[in-house]
Scaffold this active site. Sequence first.
Site, PDB file in Angstrom:
ATOM      1  N   ALA A  20      15.484 -24.727 128.127  1.00 40.44           N
ATOM      2  CA  ALA A  20      16.569 -23.759 128.283  1.00 40.44           C
ATOM      3  C   ALA A  20      16.566 -22.703 127.196  1.00 40.44           C
ATOM      4  O   ALA A  20      17.382 -21.781 127.219  1.00 40.44           O
ATOM      5  CB  ALA A  20      17.916 -24.478 128.297  1.00 40.44           C
ATOM      6  N   GLY A  21      15.665 -22.828 126.199  1.00 43.37           N
ATOM      7  CA  GLY A  21      15.549 -21.808 125.155  1.00 43.37           C
ATOM      8  C   GLY A  21      16.777 -21.700 124.278  1.00 43.37           C
ATOM      9  O   GLY A  21      17.218 -20.594 123.954  1.00 43.37           O
ATOM     10  N   LEU A  22      17.319 -22.829 123.848  1.00 46.55           N
ATOM     11  CA  LEU A  22      18.595 -22.845 123.125  1.00 46.55           C
ATOM     12  C   LEU A  22      18.453 -22.666 121.618  1.00 46.55           C
ATOM     13  O   LEU A  22      19.454 -22.449 120.932  1.00 46.55           O
ATOM     14  CB  LEU A  22      19.326 -24.166 123.398  1.00 46.55           C
ATOM     15  CG  LEU A  22      19.677 -24.453 124.862  1.00 46.55           C
ATOM     16  CD1 LEU A  22      20.213 -25.870 125.003  1.00 46.55           C
ATOM     17  CD2 LEU A  22      20.695 -23.440 125.378  1.00 46.55           C
ATOM     18  N   ASN A  26      13.373 -20.558 116.822  1.00 50.74           N
ATOM     19  CA  ASN A  26      12.268 -21.431 117.194  1.00 50.74           C
ATOM     20  C   ASN A  26      11.425 -20.666 118.212  1.00 50.74           C
ATOM     21  O   ASN A  26      11.823 -20.507 119.372  1.00 50.74           O
ATOM     22  CB  ASN A  26      12.821 -22.731 117.781  1.00 50.74           C
ATOM     23  CG  ASN A  26      11.748 -23.733 118.143  1.00 50.74           C
ATOM     24  OD1 ASN A  26      10.657 -23.368 118.552  1.00 50.74           O
ATOM     25  ND2 ASN A  26      12.067 -25.009 118.012  1.00 50.74           N
ATOM     26  N   ALA A  28       8.560 -21.166 119.814  1.00 52.15           N
ATOM     27  CA  ALA A  28       8.097 -21.858 121.023  1.00 52.15           C
ATOM     28  C   ALA A  28       9.232 -22.060 122.010  1.00 52.15           C
ATOM     29  O   ALA A  28       9.066 -21.875 123.220  1.00 52.15           O
ATOM     30  CB  ALA A  28       7.467 -23.194 120.653  1.00 52.15           C
ATOM     31  N   HIS A 129      23.820 -26.643 120.721  1.00 50.63           N
ATOM     32  CA  HIS A 129      23.253 -27.718 121.536  1.00 50.63           C
ATOM     33  C   HIS A 129      22.923 -28.958 120.721  1.00 50.63           C
ATOM     34  O   HIS A 129      22.769 -30.045 121.288  1.00 50.63           O
ATOM     35  CB  HIS A 129      22.011 -27.224 122.290  1.00 50.63           C
ATOM     36  CG  HIS A 129      20.817 -26.946 121.425  1.00 50.63           C
ATOM     37  ND1 HIS A 129      20.753 -25.887 120.566  1.00 50.63           N
ATOM     38  CD2 HIS A 129      19.628 -27.602 121.291  1.00 50.63           C
ATOM     39  CE1 HIS A 129      19.587 -25.886 119.938  1.00 50.63           C
ATOM     40  NE2 HIS A 129      18.892 -26.914 120.362  1.00 50.63           N
ATOM     41  N   GLU A 164      20.290 -30.276 108.401  1.00 48.81           N
ATOM     42  CA  GLU A 164      19.341 -30.520 109.484  1.00 48.81           C
ATOM     43  C   GLU A 164      18.452 -31.737 109.218  1.00 48.81           C
ATOM     44  O   GLU A 164      17.425 -31.926 109.862  1.00 48.81           O
ATOM     45  CB  GLU A 164      18.487 -29.267 109.705  1.00 48.81           C
ATOM     46  CG  GLU A 164      19.298 -28.020 110.015  1.00 48.81           C
ATOM     47  CD  GLU A 164      19.506 -27.769 111.489  1.00 48.81           C
ATOM     48  OE1 GLU A 164      18.594 -28.035 112.283  1.00 48.81           O
ATOM     49  OE2 GLU A 164      20.589 -27.295 111.862  1.00 48.81           O
ATOM     50  N   HIS A 232      12.548 -24.965 110.201  1.00 54.72           N
ATOM     51  CA  HIS A 232      12.695 -26.093 109.281  1.00 54.72           C
ATOM     52  C   HIS A 232      11.519 -26.083 108.311  1.00 54.72           C
ATOM     53  O   HIS A 232      10.419 -25.625 108.657  1.00 54.72           O
ATOM     54  CB  HIS A 232      12.707 -27.435 110.025  1.00 54.72           C
ATOM     55  CG  HIS A 232      13.903 -27.635 110.891  1.00 54.72           C
ATOM     56  ND1 HIS A 232      13.816 -28.133 112.170  1.00 54.72           N
ATOM     57  CD2 HIS A 232      15.215 -27.414 110.666  1.00 54.72           C
ATOM     58  CE1 HIS A 232      15.032 -28.198 112.707  1.00 54.72           C
ATOM     59  NE2 HIS A 232      15.892 -27.765 111.809  1.00 54.72           N
ATOM     60  N   CYS A 350       8.174 -33.572 113.968  1.00 54.29           N
ATOM     61  CA  CYS A 350       9.547 -33.414 114.470  1.00 54.29           C
ATOM     62  C   CYS A 350      10.016 -34.673 115.181  1.00 54.29           C
ATOM     63  O   CYS A 350      11.200 -35.012 115.149  1.00 54.29           O
ATOM     64  CB  CYS A 350       9.637 -32.238 115.434  1.00 54.29           C
ATOM     65  SG  CYS A 350       9.576 -30.612 114.666  1.00 54.29           S
TER      66      CYS A 350
END
Length: 420
Positions: A20-22, A26, A28, A129, A164, A232, A350
Amino acid sequence: MSTLVEINFDGIIGPSHNYAGLSVGNIASSTNAGETAYPREAALQGITKMRHNLDLGLAQGFFMPLDRPNTGWLESLGTTVDDAEAHIRAASFSASSMWAANAATISPAPNAPDGKCHLTVANLQTMPHRSHEWPGTLAQLKLAFANGEYFSVHAPVPSPFGDEGAANHMRLCSTHDAAGVEIFVYGKSGGPFPARQHIEASKAVARIHGLNTERVIFAQQAEIAIAAGAFHNDVVAVANERVLFTHELAFEQPEALYDAIRSTMPDAEIIIVPADKVSLEDAIKSYLFNAQLVTLPDAAGMALILPTEARENEAVWNYLTELVSGNGPIRRLCPVDVRQSMANGGGPACLRLRVVASPETVDQRFMATPQKLDRIEKVVAEYWPEAIHPDQLSGPDLTAAIGKARRRLLEICGLSELAG
């Protein structure tokens, strides 16, 4: 109690995995927004990576996917899955808890005055999100590390201080079971993108864990790195035992950081990848540094567990081939296929949370064995959706299928108490 070892806890990729490209900043995630995702393939790739770690002789654990869509979060916003705006609905479906590096920050027992391993769950408040993940993550941490003799699990740092988790934290030590120096990396500015780790949060975690201030370093992430897509620190640097492996543009004041490391830990080895050999763009695109830098058993040196994208980037692979051909500490390259995660902006590092502990002190339901991974794999193959397009997130059939898949996984892992 046996010797402390590093356990990698991977997040099992959930059945609601979608693009959803939230995640602002980022690259990617933004690039692949609106594409079709393949949750079943994604989860199977993650399981294969865990098998690979077990085959290397490493200790391996896992965390369950969270309940999605998060209807409680939607209710707190006065809406439902059917009525929510598209971006809010997508946020409620997010499977981003799969990236366990953001679950918490860990200070192992050798670093803590009370001799316990401390875990502070990350608030992830910068991104909507992810901001509603921490209650579900905290519930798992409290189960997995419930033994109060060895662990202390802490609630999140309060907002507005963004935390984070371990993706912005590194530890250097002679061996995993020895005391070491903890490096908290924070951002101030990321140009067009937000700096997600606030120094106030990093300092709070260090205080909560009771760390010796002489064994703590706070380092600022380079603005140019954040602006290039290193949302990050673990996208541009990784540490393991006495080795720091970093891009030369990772930190705002690199020489000051290196001097602080050497003064605290003289035997530290700092491997700096020059920008003229691997550009910042290539490093981020290939996720060269979002690798698991691990110590192999039987004095076999260290290995980099890399995404296959690193092998496909000529500049990156040429550099790595030269690196392991020398007499340095990194001796082995292990490419793994996690393309479904990579397309959403998360590499091998990750997907895992590093916890130094004796495996028998952990709730065994969270520890991986080949047989247990066989059972998990069968559930994924049978119940995980084959494909999800963002436009499908409003469908009741998908919501029901996602819920059924997670419940079945919890059941076979003996963790139905997490069903909610």
